[in-house]
Write a protein that holds these residues in place. Sequence first.
Motif, PDB file in Angstrom:
ATOM      1  N   TRP A 172      31.500  50.918  11.171  1.00 46.35           N
ATOM      2  CA  TRP A 172      31.501  50.284   9.849  1.00 46.35           C
ATOM      3  C   TRP A 172      30.713  51.168   8.898  1.00 46.35           C
ATOM      4  O   TRP A 172      29.665  51.699   9.258  1.00 46.35           O
ATOM      5  CB  TRP A 172      30.820  48.928   9.891  1.00 46.35           C
ATOM      6  CG  TRP A 172      31.495  47.859  10.680  1.00 46.35           C
ATOM      7  CD1 TRP A 172      31.439  47.668  12.034  1.00 46.35           C
ATOM      8  CD2 TRP A 172      32.314  46.802  10.168  1.00 46.35           C
ATOM      9  NE1 TRP A 172      32.154  46.556  12.389  1.00 46.35           N
ATOM     10  CE2 TRP A 172      32.705  46.001  11.267  1.00 46.35           C
ATOM     11  CE3 TRP A 172      32.738  46.444   8.877  1.00 46.35           C
ATOM     12  CZ2 TRP A 172      33.511  44.877  11.121  1.00 46.35           C
ATOM     13  CZ3 TRP A 172      33.539  45.323   8.732  1.00 46.35           C
ATOM     14  CH2 TRP A 172      33.923  44.551   9.843  1.00 46.35           C
ATOM     15  N   LEU A 173      31.210  51.288   7.667  1.00 37.50           N
ATOM     16  CA  LEU A 173      30.419  51.968   6.647  1.00 37.50           C
ATOM     17  C   LEU A 173      30.644  51.299   5.297  1.00 37.50           C
ATOM     18  O   LEU A 173      31.684  50.685   5.059  1.00 37.50           O
ATOM     19  CB  LEU A 173      30.736  53.458   6.590  1.00 37.50           C
ATOM     20  CG  LEU A 173      32.127  53.933   6.154  1.00 37.50           C
ATOM     21  CD1 LEU A 173      32.234  54.058   4.630  1.00 37.50           C
ATOM     22  CD2 LEU A 173      32.440  55.285   6.785  1.00 37.50           C
ATOM     23  N   LYS A 225      39.566  46.617   8.494  1.00 40.15           N
ATOM     24  CA  LYS A 225      39.042  45.619   7.550  1.00 40.15           C
ATOM     25  C   LYS A 225      38.460  46.334   6.347  1.00 40.15           C
ATOM     26  O   LYS A 225      37.882  47.423   6.491  1.00 40.15           O
ATOM     27  CB  LYS A 225      37.944  44.758   8.191  1.00 40.15           C
ATOM     28  CG  LYS A 225      38.453  43.591   8.996  1.00 40.15           C
ATOM     29  CD  LYS A 225      37.304  42.671   9.410  1.00 40.15           C
ATOM     30  CE  LYS A 225      37.827  41.506  10.241  1.00 40.15           C
ATOM     31  NZ  LYS A 225      36.727  40.616  10.693  1.00 40.15           N
ATOM     32  N   ARG A 226      38.586  45.709   5.170  1.00 37.67           N
ATOM     33  CA  ARG A 226      37.949  46.193   3.943  1.00 37.67           C
ATOM     34  C   ARG A 226      37.369  44.978   3.225  1.00 37.67           C
ATOM     35  O   ARG A 226      38.114  44.179   2.652  1.00 37.67           O
ATOM     36  CB  ARG A 226      38.944  46.901   3.023  1.00 37.67           C
ATOM     37  CG  ARG A 226      39.411  48.262   3.530  1.00 37.67           C
ATOM     38  CD  ARG A 226      40.330  48.910   2.512  1.00 37.67           C
ATOM     39  NE  ARG A 226      40.711  50.258   2.908  1.00 37.67           N
ATOM     40  CZ  ARG A 226      40.648  51.321   2.121  1.00 37.67           C
ATOM     41  NH1 ARG A 226      40.225  51.199   0.879  1.00 37.67           N
ATOM     42  NH2 ARG A 226      41.024  52.510   2.549  1.00 37.67           N
ATOM     43  N   LEU A 256      26.826  48.198  -8.102  1.00 32.98           N
ATOM     44  CA  LEU A 256      28.007  48.922  -7.629  1.00 32.98           C
ATOM     45  C   LEU A 256      28.957  48.003  -6.870  1.00 32.98           C
ATOM     46  O   LEU A 256      28.548  47.263  -5.966  1.00 32.98           O
ATOM     47  CB  LEU A 256      27.588  50.068  -6.709  1.00 32.98           C
ATOM     48  CG  LEU A 256      26.775  51.209  -7.331  1.00 32.98           C
ATOM     49  CD1 LEU A 256      26.329  52.185  -6.239  1.00 32.98           C
ATOM     50  CD2 LEU A 256      27.602  51.944  -8.387  1.00 32.98           C
ATOM     51  N   ASP A 257      30.240  48.057  -7.243  1.00 32.41           N
ATOM     52  CA  ASP A 257      31.278  47.394  -6.454  1.00 32.41           C
ATOM     53  C   ASP A 257      31.573  48.266  -5.247  1.00 32.41           C
ATOM     54  O   ASP A 257      31.956  49.428  -5.390  1.00 32.41           O
ATOM     55  CB  ASP A 257      32.544  47.203  -7.287  1.00 32.41           C
ATOM     56  CG  ASP A 257      32.366  46.149  -8.359  1.00 32.41           C
ATOM     57  OD1 ASP A 257      31.871  45.051  -8.033  1.00 32.41           O
ATOM     58  OD2 ASP A 257      32.711  46.429  -9.523  1.00 32.41           O
ATOM     59  N   CYS A 258      31.412  47.713  -4.058  1.00 29.07           N
ATOM     60  CA  CYS A 258      31.567  48.494  -2.832  1.00 29.07           C
ATOM     61  C   CYS A 258      32.614  47.876  -1.917  1.00 29.07           C
ATOM     62  O   CYS A 258      33.059  46.753  -2.117  1.00 29.07           O
ATOM     63  CB  CYS A 258      30.231  48.574  -2.092  1.00 29.07           C
ATOM     64  SG  CYS A 258      28.944  49.457  -2.986  1.00 29.07           S
ATOM     65  N   ARG A 259      32.964  48.638  -0.899  1.00 33.35           N
ATOM     66  CA  ARG A 259      33.777  48.144   0.205  1.00 33.35           C
ATOM     67  C   ARG A 259      33.037  48.420   1.506  1.00 33.35           C
ATOM     68  O   ARG A 259      32.466  49.492   1.692  1.00 33.35           O
ATOM     69  CB  ARG A 259      35.142  48.836   0.239  1.00 33.35           C
ATOM     70  CG  ARG A 259      36.062  48.484  -0.910  1.00 33.35           C
ATOM     71  CD  ARG A 259      36.497  47.025  -0.895  1.00 33.35           C
ATOM     72  NE  ARG A 259      37.390  46.721  -2.019  1.00 33.35           N
ATOM     73  CZ  ARG A 259      36.975  46.336  -3.218  1.00 33.35           C
ATOM     74  NH1 ARG A 259      35.659  46.219  -3.445  1.00 33.35           N
ATOM     75  NH2 ARG A 259      37.819  46.078  -4.177  1.00 33.35           N
ATOM     76  N   PHE A 260      33.044  47.425   2.365  1.00 36.60           N
ATOM     77  CA  PHE A 260      32.486  47.558   3.707  1.00 36.60           C
ATOM     78  C   PHE A 260      33.681  47.648   4.643  1.00 36.60           C
ATOM     79  O   PHE A 260      34.435  46.690   4.788  1.00 36.60           O
ATOM     80  CB  PHE A 260      31.616  46.343   4.021  1.00 36.60           C
ATOM     81  CG  PHE A 260      30.862  46.426   5.311  1.00 36.60           C
ATOM     82  CD1 PHE A 260      30.200  47.584   5.694  1.00 36.60           C
ATOM     83  CD2 PHE A 260      30.789  45.319   6.158  1.00 36.60           C
ATOM     84  CE1 PHE A 260      29.485  47.647   6.887  1.00 36.60           C
ATOM     85  CE2 PHE A 260      30.082  45.365   7.341  1.00 36.60           C
ATOM     86  CZ  PHE A 260      29.429  46.547   7.706  1.00 36.60           C
TER      87      PHE A 260
END
Length: 388
Positions: A339-340, A357-358, A366-370
Motif C-alpha cells: 500500500w502507498l 484498490k484506490r 492534498l487530495d490523495c489516493r491510498f
Amino acid sequence: MDKDFKMVATTISGLEGVLADELRKLGAREVKEAIRSVHFRGDKGFLYKANIALRTAIRILKPIKRSKIFDEEDLYEAIQRVKWERLLDVDGTFAIDAVVYSRNFTSNSHYIALKSKDAIADYFVHKYKKRPNVDLKYPDVKIHIHIHKEWLTISLDSSGDSLHKRGYRSATNIAPINEVLAAGLILLSGYKGEENFIDPMCGSGTILIEAAMIANNIPANINRKHFAFENWKDYDEDLYFVIQDSLLKKIRNAHFKIMGFDKAPSAVKKAKQNIINANLEEFIGVHHVNFFNSKKEVFGKTTILFNPPYGERLNINIEEFYKNIGDTLKHGYSNSTAWLITSDFNALKFVGLRTSKRLPIKNGDLDCRFVKYELYEGSKKTKKFSES
C-alpha cells in the motif's frame, strides 16, 4: 452511574468509516458518520476512553448547546444563554476555536472566535464584575464553536491539543506523516498484527510506531501527558485511572516482524529515537537500507505500507522513482500486499503494477489516493490455478 450524552469525534476526510468502526469496538452507542467527524453517545468514562484509545480521532467534543442563528447578534445571544459558571471559574482561563460553514457569516473563523470570546467575557463581567482570562496555550477550558448553515453548536473540547500529538515523536524528517493519518492508513489496509509489516521508506518512524501499537493493542494516546478534560470541574481522577488500567490490561504481545528501511542515516537515527520514546524498541527493527536495493527476507505473508515522496516534499525524478518502486515490489516482494499514499495520481502509472484498490483520502490540504498492490508468488494466473 453517569448518564450517556452526545459526543463528536473529528477526523481526517476519508477516515470517517475507520473511526466509526473504532468507536463501535470501544463500546460507543448510536454511532453515526458525518463529514470529517463521527457522532456517538457514551458516558464520562467513555469520553476518557475515547481520548486515550482512539487512533483516528483528532479531538473529542462534548456539545453543550445547539441553536439556530442567522447573524452575529444571534451568535452573541446564544453564547450568553449558556450557564458558563458551571463550566469555568471566573478566575480561570479559556480559549476558543471556531469553524464556520455558512453564507450568513462572511467573517472568517478567527473573527467568529473573537466575537464568541467577547460574549463569554461579557457574561462574567455582567454577573461577577470580573472576567476569566484567555490562555491560548494552556487554558482551563477549551471551547469549540461550529457554525453550519444556520446551526450553531457550542462544544467543550475534551482533548486540548490535537490527538495526533501522541507524545512519542521528538525527532522528525521532511514532511512527517500525521500520526492519525498513519494509523488510519494501517487500519484501512486491514493490518491487525497477524503478519509481517514493512515500511520501506520509514522516515522518522511514525507508520512503524502506529503499526506496532495496533499489533500490540496499545492505546494510541497512552504516552500523552495531558487531556483538556483533566481541567474540567467534574473531572473524576479515580474513574480516569480505572479506564486507563482497563485499557492497559488488554495489551497483547505481537509475534510477527515490524521493520523499517531508510537510505538516510539521519532518518534511521530519528526513527530509532522515536521508537525508544514510544517504548517499542523490542517490537520494531529499523535498518539503514535503500529500498530499491532490497528484497523480502522475512518468511510468510507481509504488509508493506509507505508514504513515498510526492507533491513538493522532495526534488526527484518522479517517473524514475515510481518505476523503481514498481520494479522493486515486483521482483523482490512476492507474497506481499503493498500500500502507498500519494497525491501525484499521474505518478502511479509509472509503477507498472495494477492497483486492486484506490481509496480517496486527505493529507492536509492534498487530495490523495491510498492504493493497494497484490504481489503474488509467480503470476496471478498461476496462483488462481494452484488454488482451484
